[in-house]
Design a protein around this motif. Sequence first.
Motif, PDB file in Angstrom:
ATOM      1  N   THR A  17       0.352 -34.706  50.182  1.00 52.64           N
ATOM      2  CA  THR A  17       0.157 -33.650  49.173  1.00 52.64           C
ATOM      3  C   THR A  17       0.677 -34.041  47.899  1.00 52.64           C
ATOM      4  O   THR A  17       1.109 -35.233  47.753  1.00 52.64           O
ATOM      5  CB  THR A  17       1.115 -32.499  49.720  1.00 52.64           C
ATOM      6  N   TYR A  18       0.597 -33.389  46.715  1.00 51.31           N
ATOM      7  CA  TYR A  18       0.947 -33.628  45.340  1.00 51.31           C
ATOM      8  C   TYR A  18       2.601 -33.800  45.590  1.00 51.31           C
ATOM      9  O   TYR A  18       3.055 -34.736  44.984  1.00 51.31           O
ATOM     10  CB  TYR A  18       0.509 -32.587  44.596  1.00 51.31           C
ATOM     11  N   GLU A  19       3.200 -32.753  46.119  1.00 53.24           N
ATOM     12  CA  GLU A  19       4.479 -32.857  46.170  1.00 53.24           C
ATOM     13  C   GLU A  19       5.050 -34.005  47.028  1.00 53.24           C
ATOM     14  O   GLU A  19       5.925 -34.608  46.310  1.00 53.24           O
ATOM     15  CB  GLU A  19       4.941 -31.694  46.984  1.00 53.24           C
ATOM     16  N   GLN A  20       4.427 -34.447  47.924  1.00 50.55           N
ATOM     17  CA  GLN A  20       4.971 -35.555  48.860  1.00 50.55           C
ATOM     18  C   GLN A  20       4.910 -36.889  47.995  1.00 50.55           C
ATOM     19  O   GLN A  20       5.600 -37.667  47.933  1.00 50.55           O
ATOM     20  CB  GLN A  20       4.154 -35.832  50.117  1.00 50.55           C
ATOM     21  N   ALA A  21       3.646 -36.916  47.279  1.00 52.43           N
ATOM     22  CA  ALA A  21       3.463 -38.179  46.502  1.00 52.43           C
ATOM     23  C   ALA A  21       4.325 -38.061  45.243  1.00 52.43           C
ATOM     24  O   ALA A  21       4.885 -39.326  45.023  1.00 52.43           O
ATOM     25  CB  ALA A  21       2.028 -38.160  45.791  1.00 52.43           C
ATOM     26  N   GLY A  22       4.676 -36.927  44.687  1.00 51.57           N
ATOM     27  CA  GLY A  22       5.712 -36.819  43.451  1.00 51.57           C
ATOM     28  C   GLY A  22       6.945 -37.315  44.141  1.00 51.57           C
ATOM     29  O   GLY A  22       7.818 -38.104  43.368  1.00 51.57           O
ATOM     30  N   ARG A  23       7.597 -37.051  45.022  1.00 51.58           N
ATOM     31  CA  ARG A  23       8.696 -37.241  45.829  1.00 51.58           C
ATOM     32  C   ARG A  23       8.956 -38.763  45.874  1.00 51.58           C
ATOM     33  O   ARG A  23       9.703 -39.530  45.517  1.00 51.58           O
ATOM     34  CB  ARG A  23       9.136 -36.382  47.230  1.00 51.58           C
ATOM     35  N   ALA A  24       7.788 -39.452  46.280  1.00 54.52           N
ATOM     36  CA  ALA A  24       7.509 -41.028  46.515  1.00 54.52           C
ATOM     37  C   ALA A  24       8.053 -41.740  45.242  1.00 54.52           C
ATOM     38  O   ALA A  24       8.675 -42.752  45.410  1.00 54.52           O
ATOM     39  CB  ALA A  24       6.278 -41.490  47.106  1.00 54.52           C
TER      40      ALA A  24
END
Length: 275
Positions: A17-24
């Motif tokens: 998800t966008y959120e998971q990619a952002g956290r990475a």
Amino acid sequence: MVLGKRLQHLRESAGVTYEQAGRALDVTHATIRRMEKAEVGLKVPYVEKLLRTYGVEEPEELEAFVALAREANQPGWWHRYRDVLPEWFSVFVSLESESQVIRAYEPHYVPGLLQTESYARAVLRAGMPHAPEGEIKRGVALRMERQSVLTRDEEPPLLWAVVDETVLRRHIGGSEVMREQVDHLLQATERSNVVLQIMPFSAGPHPAMYGPFHLFRFPIEELPDVVCSESLVGAVYLDQRDDVSTFLEALDRMSAQAVPVARTRAVLSALRKEF
């Protein structure tokens, strides 16, 4: 923008998800969206980390993508015209330069990639009646330089345009300019990577009567087609499958409804006699 779309495809294929990619990356999900929409530059460390987050581990694939990201961060030739190039059209020129196939419907003007210098000047002057002459000259120069995409040595795109009969009936720039423009179209049809069809009045209504649009297809298979639908003050870019399918179907139906390609030269020659 093409590279951003490729990142989007990799993310979606990996189920990230966008959120998971952002956290990475320790950034917001909005930053990931902006990267995919080419609203911000692609920083190489970010790209490397995203690729690994999306499961891309092969060194060759990583290296090739990072090389493309470095290249994408270099300003394109069209940035020399940023004084007369609005941001929305900068995206258009970028897509045009990266395409393998460009399909277009044009009800008002000869497509920019097929315009003569005199015709382009008359079109730009009609759209910007109060612009200084220098601005018009810069706009014409940009349009002429765009056309080199059709004659480049390395894999020039196929341009397949359906042009409404109105385009050839509307006297832009006067008879001499129109004769020169039609001659230019006749020459263009001799190129193997240019397909031109005329939509005659006699064909009646067709699926794209609302206005002009372009569809861009890229040499990278996993990238979606992108449609650009223009308005007087900007453009909308669409890449969702349902949206693109609607335009693709319209183009296919219009191509079947327009004068067959084999008769395009005869139609142009007949119309030229009227100028």
